[in-house]
Motif scaffolding. Structure first.
Motif, PDB file in Angstrom:
ATOM      1  N   LEU A  58       0.816  -1.207   0.000  1.00  0.00           N
ATOM      2  CA  LEU A  58       0.000   0.000   0.000  1.00  0.00           C
ATOM      3  C   LEU A  58       0.857   1.268   0.000  1.00  0.00           C
ATOM      4  N   ARG A  59       2.001   1.202   0.682  1.00  0.00           N
ATOM      5  CA  ARG A  59       2.846   2.391   0.785  1.00  0.00           C
ATOM      6  C   ARG A  59       3.605   2.691  -0.511  1.00  0.00           C
ATOM      7  N   ASN A  60       4.202   1.656  -1.129  1.00  0.00           N
ATOM      8  CA  ASN A  60       5.024   1.943  -2.315  1.00  0.00           C
ATOM      9  C   ASN A  60       4.939   0.871  -3.406  1.00  0.00           C
ATOM     10  N   TYR A  61       3.809   0.124  -3.430  1.00  0.00           N
ATOM     11  CA  TYR A  61       3.590  -0.870  -4.490  1.00  0.00           C
ATOM     12  C   TYR A  61       4.722  -1.901  -4.541  1.00  0.00           C
ATOM     13  N   TYR A  62       5.209  -2.304  -3.377  1.00  0.00           N
ATOM     14  CA  TYR A  62       6.355  -3.220  -3.354  1.00  0.00           C
ATOM     15  C   TYR A  62       6.117  -4.316  -2.329  1.00  0.00           C
ATOM     16  N   THR A  87       6.167  -9.279  -9.931  1.00  0.00           N
ATOM     17  CA  THR A  87       6.852 -10.474  -9.432  1.00  0.00           C
ATOM     18  C   THR A  87       6.517 -10.716  -7.971  1.00  0.00           C
ATOM     19  N   GLY A  88       6.345  -9.621  -7.206  1.00  0.00           N
ATOM     20  CA  GLY A  88       5.990  -9.773  -5.799  1.00  0.00           C
ATOM     21  C   GLY A  88       4.663 -10.483  -5.601  1.00  0.00           C
ATOM     22  N   ASP A  89       3.707 -10.239  -6.511  1.00  0.00           N
ATOM     23  CA  ASP A  89       2.417 -10.919  -6.418  1.00  0.00           C
ATOM     24  C   ASP A  89       2.563 -12.419  -6.649  1.00  0.00           C
ATOM     25  N   ILE A  90       3.498 -12.793  -7.506  1.00  0.00           N
ATOM     26  CA  ILE A  90       3.749 -14.224  -7.748  1.00  0.00           C
ATOM     27  C   ILE A  90       4.334 -14.874  -6.500  1.00  0.00           C
ATOM     28  N   TYR A  91       5.300 -14.189  -5.869  1.00  0.00           N
ATOM     29  CA  TYR A  91       5.850 -14.691  -4.607  1.00  0.00           C
ATOM     30  C   TYR A  91       4.760 -14.789  -3.539  1.00  0.00           C
ATOM     31  N   LEU A  92       3.884 -13.798  -3.512  1.00  0.00           N
ATOM     32  CA  LEU A  92       2.796 -13.791  -2.533  1.00  0.00           C
ATOM     33  C   LEU A  92       1.886 -14.994  -2.731  1.00  0.00           C
ATOM     34  N   MET A  93       1.527 -15.297  -3.976  1.00  0.00           N
ATOM     35  CA  MET A  93       0.662 -16.446  -4.236  1.00  0.00           C
ATOM     36  C   MET A  93       1.368 -17.761  -3.911  1.00  0.00           C
ATOM     37  N   ALA A  94       2.684 -17.798  -4.095  1.00  0.00           N
ATOM     38  CA  ALA A  94       3.445 -18.990  -3.711  1.00  0.00           C
ATOM     39  C   ALA A  94       3.370 -19.197  -2.203  1.00  0.00           C
ATOM     40  N   MET A  95       3.493 -18.111  -1.442  1.00  0.00           N
ATOM     41  CA  MET A  95       3.412 -18.204   0.019  1.00  0.00           C
ATOM     42  C   MET A  95       2.019 -18.653   0.458  1.00  0.00           C
ATOM     43  N   ILE A  96       0.993 -18.071  -0.130  1.00  0.00           N
ATOM     44  CA  ILE A  96      -0.383 -18.471   0.207  1.00  0.00           C
ATOM     45  C   ILE A  96      -0.593 -19.944  -0.094  1.00  0.00           C
ATOM     46  N   PRO A 117      -4.067   7.066  -8.385  1.00  0.00           N
ATOM     47  CA  PRO A 117      -4.224   6.611  -9.763  1.00  0.00           C
ATOM     48  C   PRO A 117      -4.381   5.102  -9.906  1.00  0.00           C
ATOM     49  N   ALA A 118      -3.776   4.350  -9.000  1.00  0.00           N
ATOM     50  CA  ALA A 118      -3.847   2.893  -9.107  1.00  0.00           C
ATOM     51  C   ALA A 118      -3.698   2.288  -7.722  1.00  0.00           C
ATOM     52  N   LEU A 119      -4.225   1.089  -7.564  1.00  0.00           N
ATOM     53  CA  LEU A 119      -4.119   0.372  -6.303  1.00  0.00           C
ATOM     54  C   LEU A 119      -3.329  -0.912  -6.521  1.00  0.00           C
ATOM     55  N   PRO A 120      -2.478  -1.277  -5.569  1.00  0.00           N
ATOM     56  CA  PRO A 120      -1.760  -2.545  -5.694  1.00  0.00           C
ATOM     57  C   PRO A 120      -2.716  -3.720  -5.549  1.00  0.00           C
ATOM     58  N   TYR A 121      -2.386  -4.830  -6.186  1.00  0.00           N
ATOM     59  CA  TYR A 121      -3.282  -5.985  -6.157  1.00  0.00           C
ATOM     60  C   TYR A 121      -2.955  -6.932  -4.994  1.00  0.00           C
ATOM     61  N   GLY A 122      -1.746  -6.779  -4.422  1.00  0.00           N
ATOM     62  CA  GLY A 122      -1.355  -7.665  -3.326  1.00  0.00           C
ATOM     63  C   GLY A 122      -2.328  -7.683  -2.163  1.00  0.00           C
ATOM     64  N   PRO A 123      -2.802  -6.511  -1.678  1.00  0.00           N
ATOM     65  CA  PRO A 123      -3.754  -6.529  -0.567  1.00  0.00           C
ATOM     66  C   PRO A 123      -5.041  -7.288  -0.866  1.00  0.00           C
ATOM     67  N   PHE A 124      -5.467  -7.285  -2.128  1.00  0.00           N
ATOM     68  CA  PHE A 124      -6.683  -8.016  -2.486  1.00  0.00           C
ATOM     69  C   PHE A 124      -6.435  -9.525  -2.507  1.00  0.00           C
ATOM     70  N   LEU A 125      -5.236  -9.933  -2.920  1.00  0.00           N
ATOM     71  CA  LEU A 125      -4.871 -11.343  -2.825  1.00  0.00           C
ATOM     72  C   LEU A 125      -4.827 -11.768  -1.357  1.00  0.00           C
ATOM     73  N   ALA A 126      -4.303 -10.885  -0.499  1.00  0.00           N
ATOM     74  CA  ALA A 126      -4.266 -11.166   0.935  1.00  0.00           C
ATOM     75  C   ALA A 126      -5.678 -11.274   1.502  1.00  0.00           C
ATOM     76  N   LEU A 127      -6.575 -10.387   1.061  1.00  0.00           N
ATOM     77  CA  LEU A 127      -7.972 -10.455   1.509  1.00  0.00           C
ATOM     78  C   LEU A 127      -8.636 -11.750   1.055  1.00  0.00           C
ATOM     79  N   GLY A 128      -8.325 -12.175  -0.169  1.00  0.00           N
ATOM     80  CA  GLY A 128      -8.881 -13.428  -0.661  1.00  0.00           C
ATOM     81  C   GLY A 128      -8.454 -14.612   0.188  1.00  0.00           C
ATOM     82  N   ALA A 129      -7.168 -14.653   0.557  1.00  0.00           N
ATOM     83  CA  ALA A 129      -6.666 -15.740   1.404  1.00  0.00           C
ATOM     84  C   ALA A 129      -7.270 -15.672   2.796  1.00  0.00           C
ATOM     85  N   THR A 130      -7.395 -14.454   3.341  1.00  0.00           N
ATOM     86  CA  THR A 130      -7.975 -14.289   4.678  1.00  0.00           C
ATOM     87  C   THR A 130      -9.438 -14.728   4.701  1.00  0.00           C
TER      88      THR A 130
END
Length: 322
Positions: A107-111, A200-209, A243-256
């Motif tokens: 959320l802070r820096n799209y990373y 690439t971070g989203d791919i790592y995130l999905m691997a962790m989930i 202008p845009a929102l990162p997708y990682g938090p939504f993947l986290a919400l989906g897992a939660t």
């Protein structure tokens, strides 16, 4: 309810004590992890670690109550021993804490920091192998072969006799499912829109989930994420100029959401006729045991996804100012 005894192998706590302990421990861990993550991103932590630490404590307490008191993860066939079932709560709280840390930096820096994902992958695989009983659902189970009052669903006999190997297999399959879904989505959307979408971070995130959940819950979590993106993302865009929102938090919400509602997701049945028999009732658990249905559904989903992205690209190409 609060005096219910929670066996943890080496000790026993009341539900009240266990809830408070989990809230404190994972609240502090989320605070420390969020602060380190923001500093690693060269960002001023400000009040974010405290905010996410408090969120981690509240989320942990709610999760303990939902899982133990309301059995939100209880499904037929998957019945670990009592102490492993209770320790699975701590296992999943590790995932929730890591998801909060990742959400903060995204959320802070799209990373998304790789070390948080790798730490989660190690904990996910390690816990799965060490326990052999942390799965929400077996790596393979076919509910289509169930005959009510006669026999249960089919699953390979080796799963029961090689629990630790099974733990390794379902965790690795979850990683494969998460990476495959994220990579395919990234490739298709980047090819059609000619711009980066998932990182690439989203791919790592999905691997962790996937390492924590296994392949079936990971697919469901990935499918739920766009719903949060539409609802939450739409509201945020409506009240802010971001202008845009990162997708990682939504993947986290989906897992939660998957963790909190697994029993109802897995046991969901939808009648497809007015007076349905068993064959005219769609059941999520039977769907994941039918390779043909899954293949067709995935194919249709990919096709629809491509068409939607094509329409989005066409819309962006229009000169709306004329």
């Amino acid at each position: 309810m609060w005096d219910q005894e929670i066996a943890l192998g080496i000790t026993t706590l009341s539900l009240r004590e266990f809830t408070i302990a989990c809230a404190v421990v994972f609240g502090v861990l989320t605070f420390v992890g969020t602060k380190k993550s923001l500093i690693d991103c060269e960002l001023e932590p400000k009040s974010w670690p405290l905010l996410f630490g408090i969120s981690g404590a509240i989320l942990s307490a709610l999760f303990v109550i939902c899982v133990i008191a309301y059995q939100c993860q209880h499904t037929p066939v998957v019945r670990p021993e009592e102490h492993w079932r209770n320790l699975r709560v701590i296992y999943h709280l590790c995932l929730l804490s890591l998801l909060l840390m990742i959400t903060a930096t995204d959320l802070r820096n799209y990373y998304i920091l790789e070390w948080t994902c790798w730490l989660g992958i190690v904990i996910g695989i390690g816990g799965a192998v060490a326990s052999g009983e942390f799965q929400l659902v077996h790596v393979w189970i076919d509910w289509n072969q169930e005959q009510p009052q006669l026999r249960g669903p089919y699953f390979p006999p080796w799963l029961a006799s090689h629990q630790h190997l099974h733990g390794l297999v379902w965790s690795l399959c979850g990683i494969f499912a998460g990476v495959s879904l994220a990579t395919l989505t990234k490739f298709i959307s980047s090819f059609i829109l000619r711009m980066p979408t998932l990182g690439t971070g989203d791919i790592y995130l999905m691997a962790m989930i996937g390492a924590f959940l296994g392949w079936q819950p990971t697919i469901i979590a990935f499918a739920i994420a766009p719903l949060f993106a539409l609802i939450v993302g739409g509201c945020v865009r409506a009240v802010s100029n971001r202008p845009a929102l990162p997708y990682g938090p939504f993947l986290a919400l989906g897992a939660t959401a998957t963790l909190f509602t697994w029993k109802w997701i897995w046991m969901l049945e939808v009648p497809l006729a007015e007076n349905p028999d068993r064959d005219s009732i769609f059941a999520v658990r039977r769907f994941f045991g039918d390779w043909l249905s899954m293949t067709v559904t995935i194919g249709l989903s990919v096709t629809l996804f491509v068409l939607l992205l094509g329409l989005l690209r066409f819309y962006k190409s229009l000169d709306l100012k004329r």
